[in-house]
Design a protein around this motif. Structure first.
Motif, PDB file in Angstrom:
ATOM      1  N   TYR A  23      10.190  -7.199  -6.343  1.00 51.46           N
ATOM      2  CA  TYR A  23      11.336  -8.037  -5.810  1.00 51.46           C
ATOM      3  C   TYR A  23      12.617  -7.847  -6.451  1.00 51.46           C
ATOM      4  O   TYR A  23      12.424  -7.578  -7.919  1.00 51.46           O
ATOM      5  N   GLY A  24      13.703  -7.805  -6.173  1.00 50.21           N
ATOM      6  CA  GLY A  24      14.870  -7.923  -6.735  1.00 50.21           C
ATOM      7  C   GLY A  24      15.253  -6.735  -7.413  1.00 50.21           C
ATOM      8  O   GLY A  24      14.646  -5.519  -7.348  1.00 50.21           O
ATOM      9  N   GLN A  25      16.308  -6.502  -8.026  1.00 55.56           N
ATOM     10  CA  GLN A  25      16.767  -5.302  -8.813  1.00 55.56           C
ATOM     11  C   GLN A  25      17.284  -5.751 -10.284  1.00 55.56           C
ATOM     12  O   GLN A  25      17.452  -7.075 -10.461  1.00 55.56           O
ATOM     13  N   GLY A  26      17.217  -5.194 -11.114  1.00 57.23           N
ATOM     14  CA  GLY A  26      17.493  -5.175 -12.380  1.00 57.23           C
ATOM     15  C   GLY A  26      16.659  -4.724 -13.585  1.00 57.23           C
ATOM     16  O   GLY A  26      15.728  -4.062 -13.136  1.00 57.23           O
ATOM     17  N   ARG A  32      16.833  -9.938 -11.627  1.00 53.88           N
ATOM     18  CA  ARG A  32      15.959  -8.878 -12.284  1.00 53.88           C
ATOM     19  C   ARG A  32      14.911  -8.257 -11.334  1.00 53.88           C
ATOM     20  O   ARG A  32      14.653  -8.684 -10.185  1.00 53.88           O
ATOM     21  N   LYS A  33      14.335  -7.053 -11.595  1.00 50.36           N
ATOM     22  CA  LYS A  33      13.250  -6.565 -10.749  1.00 50.36           C
ATOM     23  C   LYS A  33      12.018  -6.974 -11.230  1.00 50.36           C
ATOM     24  O   LYS A  33      11.465  -6.735 -12.259  1.00 50.36           O
TER      25      LYS A  33
END
Length: 294
Positions: A49-52, A80-81
């Motif tokens: 999930y998500g990015q970072g 964040r990932k």
């Protein structure tokens, strides 16, 4: 014995080639990539999930990704990932002809991250997953940045004395319905529920203390969390805090897992995770200026 305490026991330690597939998150606002990876002879299921910066989530005994972290993934994935994992014999991940161990779980997590091309990450483990996170920090220190240890166990005396007698008599019928239902909803083989239960129980009956020198060897910044009515003894969390140089300790109101909205605690109606997740994020994002501060 109170029902909530039985829940705490089971949620704590009784037990807890589609790589391109995309699906909606629990609240239909996040998009998660899910897949399987060949890891040390098993097919390990993961969700991203998500990015970072990477944050690895490691669930509790008898649990799945969603039963432990379903309530907090949307919050954690905002910046964040998040890589969430089903461990050996849990959820969608296959089993191997071998007893469960925290050391093997740690090696499996490290191998998965290598397969995913992730060289370094933060880790958040809850309950059994907290103990696995301790082993990741001991056995694979090079891939670890910061660790969050939610209700983790390192010593047998960290549990009340009755726990160990209870574990010797563990029965699938005592496992919370929420955890059984969650397993059956996602597992490929329903018969694996009994196998998972028995292997988790055996692991705890045979649990051995993590040596002090190994705990003291952990150099990663650590945030240690327990609830004030946790099954983990507060003295144990305090001793972990003393042994891990520069660690921080927080004791949160509630029962085991309530501070992250673990599935068996939802009937309480509280939303402690809305307070705890910002604290975790400050720890993960902040530069430590002195021991115990973030």
């Amino acid at each position: 014995m109170k029902r909530t305490m039985i829940y705490a026991v089971w949620t704590l330690l009784v037990l807890s080639s589609n790589s391109g597939k995309v699906k909606a998150d629990f609240n239909d606002t996040l998009v998660a990539k899910s897949g399987y990876s060949e890891v040390n002879g098993i097919k390990m299921y993961y969700e991203i999930y998500g990015q970072g910066k990477p944050l690895v989530l490691i669930h509790g005994g008898g649990s799945t990704i969603q039963t432990t972290f379903g309530r907090v993934i949307p919050m954690l994935a905002r910046h964040r990932k998040v890589i969430a994992i089903d461990l050996q014999a849990h959820g969608r991940t296959s089993d191997r002809n071998k007893d469960l161990s925290f050391e093997q779980d740690a090696d499996d997590v490290a191998a998965l991250l290598k397969n995913l091309g992730i060289d370094k990450a933060d880790f958040f483990g809850f309950s059994n997953g907290g103990t696995t996170t301790v082993q990741v920090a001991i056995r694979h220190a090079g891939i670890v940045d910061k660790i969050v240890l939610g209700s983790a166990l390192c010593k047998r005396n960290g549990m009340p004395a009755w726990f160990w007698d209870f574990m010797k008599q563990a029965q699938l019928s005592n496992m919370p319905a929420e955890l059984k239902e969650a397993y059956l909803q996602v597992a490929h083989n329903p018969a694996g529920l009994q196998v998972m239960h028995d292997k988790d129980a055996k692991r705890m009956v045979n649990f051995k203390d993590i040596p002090d020198e190994q705990i003291r060897s952990i150099k990663a910044p650590a945030l240690i969390l327990i609830a004030d009515r946790d099954v983990i003894q507060p003295e144990h969390a305090l001793e972990m805090h003393r042994q891990m140089a520069g660690s921080s300790l927080a004791i949160i109101p509630g029962v085991h897992g309530e501070y992250i909205g673990e599935v068996t605690t939802l009937k309480s109606g509280t939303k402690e995770e809305e307070c705890v997740i910002p604290m975790i994020e400050r720890f993960l994002d902040g530069a430590k200026t002195k021991a115990g501060s973030f």
